[in-house]
Write an enzyme that holds these catalytic residues in place. Structure first.
Site, mmCIF file in Angstrom:
data_model
loop_
_atom_site.group_PDB
_atom_site.id
_atom_site.type_symbol
_atom_site.label_atom_id
_atom_site.label_comp_id
_atom_site.label_asym_id
_atom_site.label_seq_id
_atom_site.Cartn_x
_atom_site.Cartn_y
_atom_site.Cartn_z
ATOM 1 N N GLU A 149 0.885 -1.169 0.000
ATOM 2 C CA GLU A 149 0.000 0.000 0.000
ATOM 3 C C GLU A 149 0.924 1.221 0.000
ATOM 4 O O GLU A 149 1.407 1.663 1.016
ATOM 5 C CB GLU A 149 -0.949 0.003 1.206
ATOM 6 C CG GLU A 149 -2.093 0.985 0.978
ATOM 7 C CD GLU A 149 -2.986 1.238 2.184
ATOM 8 O OE1 GLU A 149 -2.616 0.852 3.301
ATOM 9 O OE2 GLU A 149 -4.043 1.844 1.994
ATOM 10 N N HIS A 215 -5.561 6.251 -2.087
ATOM 11 C CA HIS A 215 -4.832 7.470 -1.707
ATOM 12 C C HIS A 215 -4.593 8.315 -2.952
ATOM 13 O O HIS A 215 -3.473 8.651 -3.299
ATOM 14 C CB HIS A 215 -3.538 7.115 -0.979
ATOM 15 C CG HIS A 215 -3.799 6.379 0.306
ATOM 16 N ND1 HIS A 215 -3.874 7.010 1.519
ATOM 17 C CD2 HIS A 215 -4.068 5.072 0.554
ATOM 18 C CE1 HIS A 215 -4.167 6.125 2.459
ATOM 19 N NE2 HIS A 215 -4.290 4.940 1.894
ATOM 20 N N HIS A 236 -10.057 0.387 0.256
ATOM 21 C CA HIS A 236 -10.975 1.117 1.141
ATOM 22 C C HIS A 236 -11.798 2.185 0.408
ATOM 23 O O HIS A 236 -11.578 3.377 0.577
ATOM 24 C CB HIS A 236 -10.299 1.655 2.399
ATOM 25 C CG HIS A 236 -8.953 2.324 2.239
ATOM 26 N ND1 HIS A 236 -8.743 3.404 1.417
ATOM 27 C CD2 HIS A 236 -7.761 2.076 2.835
ATOM 28 C CE1 HIS A 236 -7.487 3.789 1.524
ATOM 29 N NE2 HIS A 236 -6.864 3.002 2.355
ATOM 30 N N ASN A 239 -12.696 6.031 1.202
ATOM 31 C CA ASN A 239 -11.677 6.628 2.059
ATOM 32 C C ASN A 239 -10.423 6.952 1.249
ATOM 33 O O ASN A 239 -9.954 6.124 0.469
ATOM 34 C CB ASN A 239 -11.314 5.687 3.217
ATOM 35 C CG ASN A 239 -12.507 5.367 4.106
ATOM 36 O OD1 ASN A 239 -12.923 4.222 4.235
ATOM 37 N ND2 ASN A 239 -13.079 6.403 4.699
ATOM 38 N N ASP A 268 -16.511 -0.931 9.578
ATOM 39 C CA ASP A 268 -16.401 -0.800 11.041
ATOM 40 C C ASP A 268 -17.384 0.218 11.616
ATOM 41 O O ASP A 268 -17.363 0.496 12.816
ATOM 42 C CB ASP A 268 -14.960 -0.427 11.446
ATOM 43 C CG ASP A 268 -14.525 0.942 10.928
ATOM 44 O OD1 ASP A 268 -15.253 1.539 10.109
ATOM 45 O OD2 ASP A 268 -13.439 1.417 11.338
ATOM 46 N N HIS A 271 -15.378 4.304 9.369
ATOM 47 C CA HIS A 271 -14.783 4.783 8.110
ATOM 48 C C HIS A 271 -15.818 5.128 7.048
ATOM 49 O O HIS A 271 -15.569 5.989 6.209
ATOM 50 C CB HIS A 271 -13.816 3.739 7.545
ATOM 51 C CG HIS A 271 -12.486 3.732 8.225
ATOM 52 N ND1 HIS A 271 -12.294 3.181 9.463
ATOM 53 C CD2 HIS A 271 -11.279 4.229 7.846
ATOM 54 C CE1 HIS A 271 -11.022 3.325 9.808
ATOM 55 N NE2 HIS A 271 -10.392 3.958 8.850
ATOM 56 N N ASP A 295 -8.251 -3.359 7.258
ATOM 57 C CA ASP A 295 -7.287 -2.254 7.338
ATOM 58 C C ASP A 295 -6.791 -2.115 8.783
ATOM 59 O O ASP A 295 -6.441 -1.018 9.234
ATOM 60 C CB ASP A 295 -7.905 -0.933 6.840
ATOM 61 C CG ASP A 295 -6.859 0.112 6.449
ATOM 62 O OD1 ASP A 295 -5.664 -0.232 6.365
ATOM 63 O OD2 ASP A 295 -7.236 1.281 6.248
ATOM 64 N N GLY A 331 -6.046 3.769 9.935
ATOM 65 C CA GLY A 331 -6.382 2.351 9.937
ATOM 66 C C GLY A 331 -7.506 2.128 10.933
ATOM 67 O O GLY A 331 -8.119 3.074 11.432
#
Ligand SMILES: [Zn+2]
Length: 404
Positions: A149, A215, A236, A239, A268, A271, A295, A331
């Site tokens: 990552e 990202h 993710h 995010n 979760d 996020h 994550d 995370g």
């Protein structure tokens, strides 16, 4: 399981055969009354109880299933940074034991050791340690390889990745690693709008390594160009990527709308809003393109307090991990079973769709679905037994009970 019974069987047939009977997620869907048999680490039967040959039934040991229990394939977590106080970036043989041991108690039977944005020599070390670990018999969740990552990210969306170590995508590092550790790298997450990214994506496609976006400051159009080059996965979702706006759909819009791309989600409740997960699930689950990930960082499984992710300090409060500096989410402290439960109980997904997102779809992405990822004869006995409340009752990896 009683010791006498097992010893007796070993004497008669060499290896014991184990049976689980109950509600079960089979490849074709949820069976209200299914039966699973395995021996020597492999599933030898999965289907209706009537179909089991009596020769097998007569010599098998039944594992008790609680009322309302559910039997599902072991979870495969392709995006996990650590747990139980340890981080893959500090990989040593002991650290890898600790992380895989902890997550195996939470239902994870296979995982990708996930690295973070870091200087090259630090990544060299992670790869060397994971490669060495894989050359021996792995006692807990199986490390199927490495997910890099970063460090090929957008400085605008570092999340909890250290922006100091972000570099432009380049094939030369990857080619060097692939030569040194063939097949070890299974997924590379990058920002597809960065200079050199399309070349890296094309190279990854050739090597059959998953090219994933993350990202990223990419526009919708930039993601579409990357998909043409071979990008087919997103980490993710929602995010650390350009969000969906109805006139400017961004990277999130490309992930939602393009059927060629599979999508990870951190389930979760922190996020991503459950409604946003529900939208993603409705678009992706029928095509088997939704992937549950944790994550998880080092604090998963431990109390609130001060930790690190990579080399950045993190504060965990009420289970939420944030960078000490700036407060970005750092995370999660999620485990696969908690994510599984969240998808069923809070998002309203079915047991079988949730199971596919947690097992079969990630297995397909890794190219290991011929040997794991579902409960089918011939596959490894990677099994999770859940109780009525979807809590863990038992985990078997290659037929061996964890903690049993
Ligand atoms: Zn990330």
């Amino acid at each position: 399981m009683n010791d006498k019974g097992i010893a007796h069987l070993e004497k008669e047939s060499g290896s014991p055969i184990y049976l689980l009977r109950g509600k079960m997620v089979l490849p074709e869907g949820l069976a209200q009354d299914g039966l699973l048999a395995w021996t020597e680490g492999k599933i030898i039967y999965a289907g209706s109880p009537e179909g089991l040959p009596s020769s097998i039934r007569n010599q098998a040991v039944s594992v008790p299933v609680p009322d309302g229990g559910v039997i599902v394939p072991g979870f495969i977590d392709i995006h996990v940074h650590g747990g139980y106080g340890e981080d893959f970036m500090d990989a040593s043989q002991e650290v890898l034991d600790k992380i895989t041991s902890f997550h195996s108690t939470q239902g994870t039977t296979a995982m990708l050791a996930t690295s973070m944005t870091a200087p090259k020599d630090r990544l060299d070390r992670v790869l060397a340690e994971v490669d060495r670990y894989r050359s021996k018999l792995m006692p807990y969740a199986q490390l199927e390889g490495v997910h890099l990552e970063g460090p090929f990210f957008s400085p605008k969306w570092p999340g909890a990745q250290n922006p100091e170590h972000i570099v432009l995508p380049n094939v030369s590092w990857l080619a060097e690693w692939e030569k040194e550790y063939p097949g070890l790298i299974r997924q590379v997450t990058l920002a597809p709008e960065r200079e050199g990214a399309l070349e890296v994506i094309a190279w990854l496609r050739q090597q059959r390594i998953t090219a994933a976006l993350g990202h990223t400051d990419a526009t919708y159009e930039e993601v579409e160009r990357a998909i043409e080059a071979g990008l087919h996965h997103a980490v993710h979702t929602y995010n650390a990527m350009t969000p969906l706006h109805h006139r400017n759909p961004g990277a999130a819009g490309a992930v939602l709308s393009d059927s060629r791309i599979s999508a990870e989600v951190i389930a979760d409740g922190i996020h991503v809003h459950p409604a946003a997960i529900s939208i993603l699930a409705q678009l992706k689950q029928s095509a088997d393109q939704l992937v549950l990930i944790t994550d998880a960082m080092s604090a998963a499984g431990l109390e609130d307090g001060e930790y690190k992710i990579g080399d950045l300090p993190v504060i965990v409060k009420e289970g939420v991990a944030r960078l000490k500096d700036g407060g970005a989410l750092a995370g999660s402290t999620l485990t696969m079973i908690r994510g599984f439960r969240y998808l069923v109980q809070d998002v309203g997904m079915s047991l079988s769709a949730t199971s596919r997102a947690a097992s079969l779809t990630p297995a397909r992405l890794l190219g290991i679905d011929h040997r794991t990822g579902s409960l089918a004869a011939g596959k490894q006995a990677d099994i999770v037994l859940l109780n009525q409340k979807l809590g863990i009752e038992g985990v078997w990896i290659k037929g061996r009970m964890i903690g049993g």
